[in-house]
Motif scaffolding. Structure first.
Motif, PDB file in Angstrom:
ATOM      1  N   LEU A  13       0.851  -1.186   0.000  1.00  0.00           N
ATOM      2  CA  LEU A  13       0.000   0.000   0.000  1.00  0.00           C
ATOM      3  C   LEU A  13       0.887   1.236   0.000  1.00  0.00           C
ATOM      4  O   LEU A  13       2.062   1.168   0.353  1.00  0.00           O
ATOM      5  N   THR A  14       0.312   2.358  -0.365  1.00  0.00           N
ATOM      6  CA  THR A  14       1.057   3.612  -0.324  1.00  0.00           C
ATOM      7  C   THR A  14       0.928   4.251   1.051  1.00  0.00           C
ATOM      8  O   THR A  14       0.044   3.889   1.841  1.00  0.00           O
ATOM      9  N   GLU A  15       1.772   5.213   1.288  1.00  0.00           N
ATOM     10  CA  GLU A  15       1.694   5.933   2.560  1.00  0.00           C
ATOM     11  C   GLU A  15       0.340   6.631   2.692  1.00  0.00           C
ATOM     12  O   GLU A  15      -0.251   6.655   3.780  1.00  0.00           O
ATOM     13  N   ALA A  16      -0.175   7.176   1.594  1.00  0.00           N
ATOM     14  CA  ALA A  16      -1.484   7.849   1.632  1.00  0.00           C
ATOM     15  C   ALA A  16      -2.596   6.865   1.972  1.00  0.00           C
ATOM     16  O   ALA A  16      -3.530   7.204   2.714  1.00  0.00           O
ATOM     17  N   GLU A  17      -2.511   5.640   1.453  1.00  0.00           N
ATOM     18  CA  GLU A  17      -3.523   4.621   1.760  1.00  0.00           C
ATOM     19  C   GLU A  17      -3.452   4.219   3.231  1.00  0.00           C
ATOM     20  O   GLU A  17      -4.481   4.071   3.899  1.00  0.00           O
ATOM     21  N   ILE A  18      -2.238   4.073   3.738  1.00  0.00           N
ATOM     22  CA  ILE A  18      -2.050   3.758   5.163  1.00  0.00           C
ATOM     23  C   ILE A  18      -2.583   4.898   6.023  1.00  0.00           C
ATOM     24  O   ILE A  18      -3.275   4.672   7.021  1.00  0.00           O
ATOM     25  N   ASP A  19      -2.290   6.140   5.630  1.00  0.00           N
ATOM     26  CA  ASP A  19      -2.774   7.296   6.385  1.00  0.00           C
ATOM     27  C   ASP A  19      -4.305   7.333   6.420  1.00  0.00           C
ATOM     28  O   ASP A  19      -4.898   7.692   7.441  1.00  0.00           O
ATOM     29  N   ALA A  20      -4.942   6.958   5.306  1.00  0.00           N
ATOM     30  CA  ALA A  20      -6.406   6.943   5.256  1.00  0.00           C
ATOM     31  C   ALA A  20      -6.966   5.892   6.211  1.00  0.00           C
ATOM     32  O   ALA A  20      -7.964   6.136   6.904  1.00  0.00           O
ATOM     33  N   ILE A  21      -6.324   4.731   6.269  1.00  0.00           N
ATOM     34  CA  ILE A  21      -6.754   3.687   7.211  1.00  0.00           C
ATOM     35  C   ILE A  21      -6.576   4.173   8.647  1.00  0.00           C
ATOM     36  O   ILE A  21      -7.472   4.028   9.484  1.00  0.00           O
ATOM     37  N   ALA A  22      -5.429   4.765   8.925  1.00  0.00           N
ATOM     38  CA  ALA A  22      -5.160   5.273  10.285  1.00  0.00           C
ATOM     39  C   ALA A  22      -6.189   6.327  10.680  1.00  0.00           C
ATOM     40  O   ALA A  22      -6.690   6.321  11.815  1.00  0.00           O
ATOM     41  N   GLU A  23      -6.508   7.224   9.747  1.00  0.00           N
ATOM     42  CA  GLU A  23      -7.490   8.281  10.016  1.00  0.00           C
ATOM     43  C   GLU A  23      -8.865   7.683  10.296  1.00  0.00           C
ATOM     44  O   GLU A  23      -9.523   8.037  11.274  1.00  0.00           O
ATOM     45  N   HIS A  24      -9.287   6.762   9.464  1.00  0.00           N
ATOM     46  CA  HIS A  24     -10.620   6.170   9.579  1.00  0.00           C
ATOM     47  C   HIS A  24     -10.781   5.350  10.847  1.00  0.00           C
ATOM     48  O   HIS A  24     -11.805   5.422  11.526  1.00  0.00           O
ATOM     49  N   ALA A  43      -9.391 -11.971   1.033  1.00  0.00           N
ATOM     50  CA  ALA A  43     -10.584 -11.863   0.194  1.00  0.00           C
ATOM     51  C   ALA A  43     -11.485 -10.744   0.718  1.00  0.00           C
ATOM     52  O   ALA A  43     -11.780 -10.678   1.911  1.00  0.00           O
ATOM     53  N   GLY A  44     -11.878  -9.857  -0.165  1.00  0.00           N
ATOM     54  CA  GLY A  44     -12.741  -8.747   0.218  1.00  0.00           C
ATOM     55  C   GLY A  44     -12.016  -7.581   0.862  1.00  0.00           C
ATOM     56  O   GLY A  44     -12.612  -6.529   1.079  1.00  0.00           O
ATOM     57  N   GLY A  45     -10.752  -7.755   1.162  1.00  0.00           N
ATOM     58  CA  GLY A  45      -9.985  -6.708   1.826  1.00  0.00           C
ATOM     59  C   GLY A  45      -9.831  -5.437   1.004  1.00  0.00           C
ATOM     60  O   GLY A  45     -10.028  -4.332   1.532  1.00  0.00           O
ATOM     61  N   PRO A  46      -9.474  -5.553  -0.279  1.00  0.00           N
ATOM     62  CA  PRO A  46      -9.367  -4.340  -1.090  1.00  0.00           C
ATOM     63  C   PRO A  46     -10.681  -3.548  -1.159  1.00  0.00           C
ATOM     64  O   PRO A  46     -10.664  -2.318  -1.136  1.00  0.00           O
ATOM     65  N   ASP A  47     -11.804  -4.256  -1.189  1.00  0.00           N
ATOM     66  CA  ASP A  47     -13.100  -3.567  -1.159  1.00  0.00           C
ATOM     67  C   ASP A  47     -13.261  -2.780   0.141  1.00  0.00           C
ATOM     68  O   ASP A  47     -13.759  -1.653   0.149  1.00  0.00           O
ATOM     69  N   ARG A  48     -12.828  -3.379   1.235  1.00  0.00           N
ATOM     70  CA  ARG A  48     -12.911  -2.719   2.551  1.00  0.00           C
ATOM     71  C   ARG A  48     -12.032  -1.470   2.576  1.00  0.00           C
ATOM     72  O   ARG A  48     -12.444  -0.431   3.089  1.00  0.00           O
ATOM     73  N   ILE A  49     -10.827  -1.565   2.033  1.00  0.00           N
ATOM     74  CA  ILE A  49      -9.929  -0.410   2.005  1.00  0.00           C
ATOM     75  C   ILE A  49     -10.545   0.707   1.168  1.00  0.00           C
ATOM     76  O   ILE A  49     -10.532   1.876   1.571  1.00  0.00           O
ATOM     77  N   ALA A  50     -11.107   0.366   0.005  1.00  0.00           N
ATOM     78  CA  ALA A  50     -11.758   1.374  -0.836  1.00  0.00           C
ATOM     79  C   ALA A  50     -12.907   2.037  -0.087  1.00  0.00           C
ATOM     80  O   ALA A  50     -13.090   3.264  -0.157  1.00  0.00           O
ATOM     81  N   HIS A  51     -13.666   1.255   0.665  1.00  0.00           N
ATOM     82  CA  HIS A  51     -14.774   1.799   1.462  1.00  0.00           C
ATOM     83  C   HIS A  51     -14.252   2.732   2.565  1.00  0.00           C
ATOM     84  O   HIS A  51     -14.844   3.780   2.836  1.00  0.00           O
ATOM     85  N   ILE A  52     -13.149   2.358   3.191  1.00  0.00           N
ATOM     86  CA  ILE A  52     -12.535   3.198   4.227  1.00  0.00           C
ATOM     87  C   ILE A  52     -12.150   4.551   3.639  1.00  0.00           C
ATOM     88  O   ILE A  52     -12.440   5.603   4.220  1.00  0.00           O
ATOM     89  N   ILE A  53     -11.495   4.533   2.483  1.00  0.00           N
ATOM     90  CA  ILE A  53     -11.063   5.788   1.860  1.00  0.00           C
ATOM     91  C   ILE A  53     -12.284   6.623   1.465  1.00  0.00           C
ATOM     92  O   ILE A  53     -12.306   7.840   1.678  1.00  0.00           O
TER      93      ILE A  53
END
Length: 86
Positions: A13-24, A43-53
């Protein structure tokens, strides 16, 4: 010794993606790296990350933080381009 940058690189993941998870999730960055790694590789994890962002974008818009919302939209766009969604 691994640095936080090394751990982020290993997460696929990118730092921005990690930051979005940390923020959420209200997590420290290192814990967000661990969570992000797990989600990116299950399985389903990328969908969850997209939903978090997407949730972070909605929250930024709701609080009048247009610049942050725009940054997050860029992050979401890049994430969707690089990670297959279910």
């Amino acid at each position: 010794m691994l640095t936080i940058k090394d751990c982020i690189a290993l997460s696929d993941l990118t730092e921005a993606e990690i930051d979005a998870i940390a923020e959420h999730e209200h997590l420290p960055e290192m814990v967000a790296v661990e969570m992000g790694y797990c989600l990116a590789h299950c399985a389903g994890g990328p969908d969850r990350i997209a939903h978090i962002i997407a949730d972070d974008i909605a929250d930024a818009c709701a609080h009048g933080r247009a610049a942050h919302a725009a940054e997050l939209m860029h992050t979401l766009r890049e994430f969707v381009e690089t990670h297959p969604l279910g």
